[in-house]
Design an enzyme around this catalytic site. Structure first.
Site, PDB file in Angstrom:
ATOM      1  N   ALA A 270       0.801  -1.274   0.019  1.00 42.37           N
ATOM      2  CA  ALA A 270       0.158  -0.050  -0.041  1.00 42.37           C
ATOM      3  C   ALA A 270       0.937   1.394   0.076  1.00 42.37           C
ATOM      4  O   ALA A 270       2.153   1.012  -0.194  1.00 42.37           O
ATOM      5  CB  ALA A 270      -0.687   0.059   1.326  1.00 42.37           C
ATOM      6  N   ASN A 271       0.298   2.493   0.080  1.00 46.12           N
ATOM      7  CA  ASN A 271       0.893   3.683   0.142  1.00 46.12           C
ATOM      8  C   ASN A 271       0.254   4.592   1.170  1.00 46.12           C
ATOM      9  O   ASN A 271      -0.791   4.048   1.637  1.00 46.12           O
ATOM     10  CB  ASN A 271       1.400   4.270  -1.120  1.00 46.12           C
ATOM     11  CG  ASN A 271      -0.002   4.611  -1.648  1.00 46.12           C
ATOM     12  OD1 ASN A 271      -0.738   5.241  -1.342  1.00 46.12           O
ATOM     13  ND2 ASN A 271      -0.331   4.130  -2.869  1.00 46.12           N
ATOM     14  N   ARG A 272       0.872   5.780   1.500  1.00 46.36           N
ATOM     15  CA  ARG A 272       0.257   6.497   2.514  1.00 46.36           C
ATOM     16  C   ARG A 272      -0.525   7.688   2.235  1.00 46.36           C
ATOM     17  O   ARG A 272      -1.017   8.368   3.068  1.00 46.36           O
ATOM     18  CB  ARG A 272       1.501   7.311   3.096  1.00 46.36           C
ATOM     19  CG  ARG A 272       2.692   6.715   3.554  1.00 46.36           C
ATOM     20  CD  ARG A 272       3.742   7.642   4.362  1.00 46.36           C
ATOM     21  NE  ARG A 272       4.957   7.109   4.797  1.00 46.36           N
ATOM     22  CZ  ARG A 272       5.108   6.164   5.972  1.00 46.36           C
ATOM     23  NH1 ARG A 272       4.066   6.245   6.665  1.00 46.36           N
ATOM     24  NH2 ARG A 272       6.110   5.721   6.099  1.00 46.36           N
TER      25      ARG A 272
END
Ligand code: CTP
Length: 406
Positions: free
Chosen positions: A213-215
């Site tokens: 995932a990412n932020r």
């Protein structure tokens, strides 16, 4: 004819060094056609004189709650009514606290409590005062009460500190007054249009319990969906996993992976405008097994990645059913403008909103954003640091101007 022709603005000047910029604001508002009447707090008069405000406004400035001449002549209740909008600039921490708490010890705060007009505040104060939980609490209360906010901007302050706290520039405040009046007049520049927006991160499964995932928080994409709905558009929001509430009046399609996002976007077409604000994972694990990967004597499993479809490029390059206005975002940590320019060409979109997402900016997950708008023709516009909601409103206003007529 200025955009504010025939409009009356009541300008409440608070007591801060930024009060000198409010004198320039009077001029800017009048240039746009507005009539301006000023109220100065006691603090404001330490920085600028009622005479200076009155000279620039072309009508007398008001200062006292119990001014006999005034009460006989116009009075605080009429001051609170005889305008189209009230602007508080600079809005000091003290003035914000008074307004949030409903205290009315002087003319400025009495007018603010008595008015039913739309209110815009332009906060200006020391960085620490702005960041103090009490001020942030008051800000949230005011926003909840429907008060519009412009700024503060990040920059050097009078006390040689740097951070958010500088009052927005007079031109920005005048723009925000225009937007406020347009909203309160119920103008719906995107009525009858369908706007599609992607938002949030994507989750790319490694196995049934793990993912890449990412932020991304989805705050900017969701704010765009909300602003477009407020501007009268029918909105489809295709969102990755976020913790945000669904924006009111928006159709939300929830997905997890990039491939699901592409399918949901294609299913939502046709659209007049497509805005790709999602932080789509560029890669996904190549092999997704249906079972949880177990630890074993052979050590960690190799994580081989394969490329995800580029949703923006896929839609922007469609020969049939391409939305007439396709907007991309560029999340960069270095050479923001150069990379964004390359992206616009590579992806085939009409406009790119470029932002610096390096950790120091706090953009990822934060509430504010500093963006550049880059057109396919090479045009470049740099916006001041703004709340993500305000970036969304401005962007939507711009899209309404740019979208070709149906
Ligand atoms: N985008 C997309 N699908 C992808 C990757 C990106 O739709 N698989 C969109 C994003 O929503 C954004 C734009 O493309 O509007 C640019 O995203 P960004 O992450 O900045 O660029 P990348 O294409 O991923 O390029 P790089 O990672 O090399 O910067």
């Amino acid at each position: 004819m200025g955009a504010l022709a025939g409009k009356r603005v009541l300008l409440v000047i608070g007591g801060g060094i930024a009060a000198y910029k409010s004198l320039d604001l009077i001029r800017r508002l009048r240039e746009r056609g507005a009539a301006v009447r000023c109220v100065l707090t006691k603090g404001a008069q330490e920085f600028v004189t009622p005479l200076a405000a009155a000279s620039l406004a072309g009508q007398r400035a008001h200062t006292d709650l119990f001014d006999r001449a005034d009460e006989a002549d116009i009075g605080h209740i009429r001051l609170a009514r005889d305008a189209d909008a009230v602007v508080v600039a600079p809005a000091t921490a003290n003035l914000m606290a008074r307004l949030a708490g409903g205290h009315a010890p002087d003319l400025a705060s009495t007018v603010l409590l008595a008015t039913t007009l739309p209110i815009l505040i332009a906060p200006a104060m020391n960085v620490r005062m702005w960041l103090h939980p009490a001020t942030q609490r008051n800000l949230a209360v005011l926003q909840g009460d429907g008060v519009a906010v412009v700024g503060p901007n990040v920059g050097r302050m009078a006390e040689a500190e740097t951070g958010p706290g500088r009052m927005a520039e007079p031109e920005e405040i005048a723009d925000a007054v225009e937007a406020l009046l347009a909203r309160s007049n119920g103008e719906k520049p995107l009525a009858g249009r369908h706007l599609l927006v992607t938002s949030g991160p994507t989750h790319e499964p490694i196995d049934p319990v793990r993912y890449l995932a990412n932020r991304s928080s989805g705050k900017q994409g969701h704010a765009i969906a909300a602003a477009a709905a407020a501007a009268g558009a029918r909105v489809t929001l295709v969102s990755g996993p976020v913790t945000l509430a669904d924006p009111p009046g928006v159709t939300v399609v929830r997905i997890e992976s990039a491939r699901e996002m592409l399918a949901a976007v294609e299913a939502a077409l046709p659209a007049d405008i497509a805005v790709f604000a999602a932080a789509v994972a560029d890669w996904r694990p190549a092999a997704f097994g249906g079972e949880k990967i177990k630890k074993g004597p052979e050590g960690p499993p190799p994580l081989t990645l394969t490329e995800n479809p580029d949703i923006l490029a896929t839609i922007a390059r469609r020969t049939e059913g391409r939305p007439p206005l396709v907007v991309g975002f560029a999340a960069e940590t270095t050479d923001v403008i150069a990379h964004a320019r390359a992206k616009i060409a590579r992806k085939g979109c009409d406009l790119i909103v470029a932002n610096d997402v390096s950790a120091a900016t706090g953009v990822m997950g934060g509430d504010r954003n500093s963006v550049h708008l880059i057109g396919r023709d090479g045009s470049l516009e740099t916006w001041p640091t703004l709340a993500k909601d305000e970036v969304a409103r401005r962007l939507v206003a711009r899209l309404a101007e740019l979208v070709p007529s149906p």
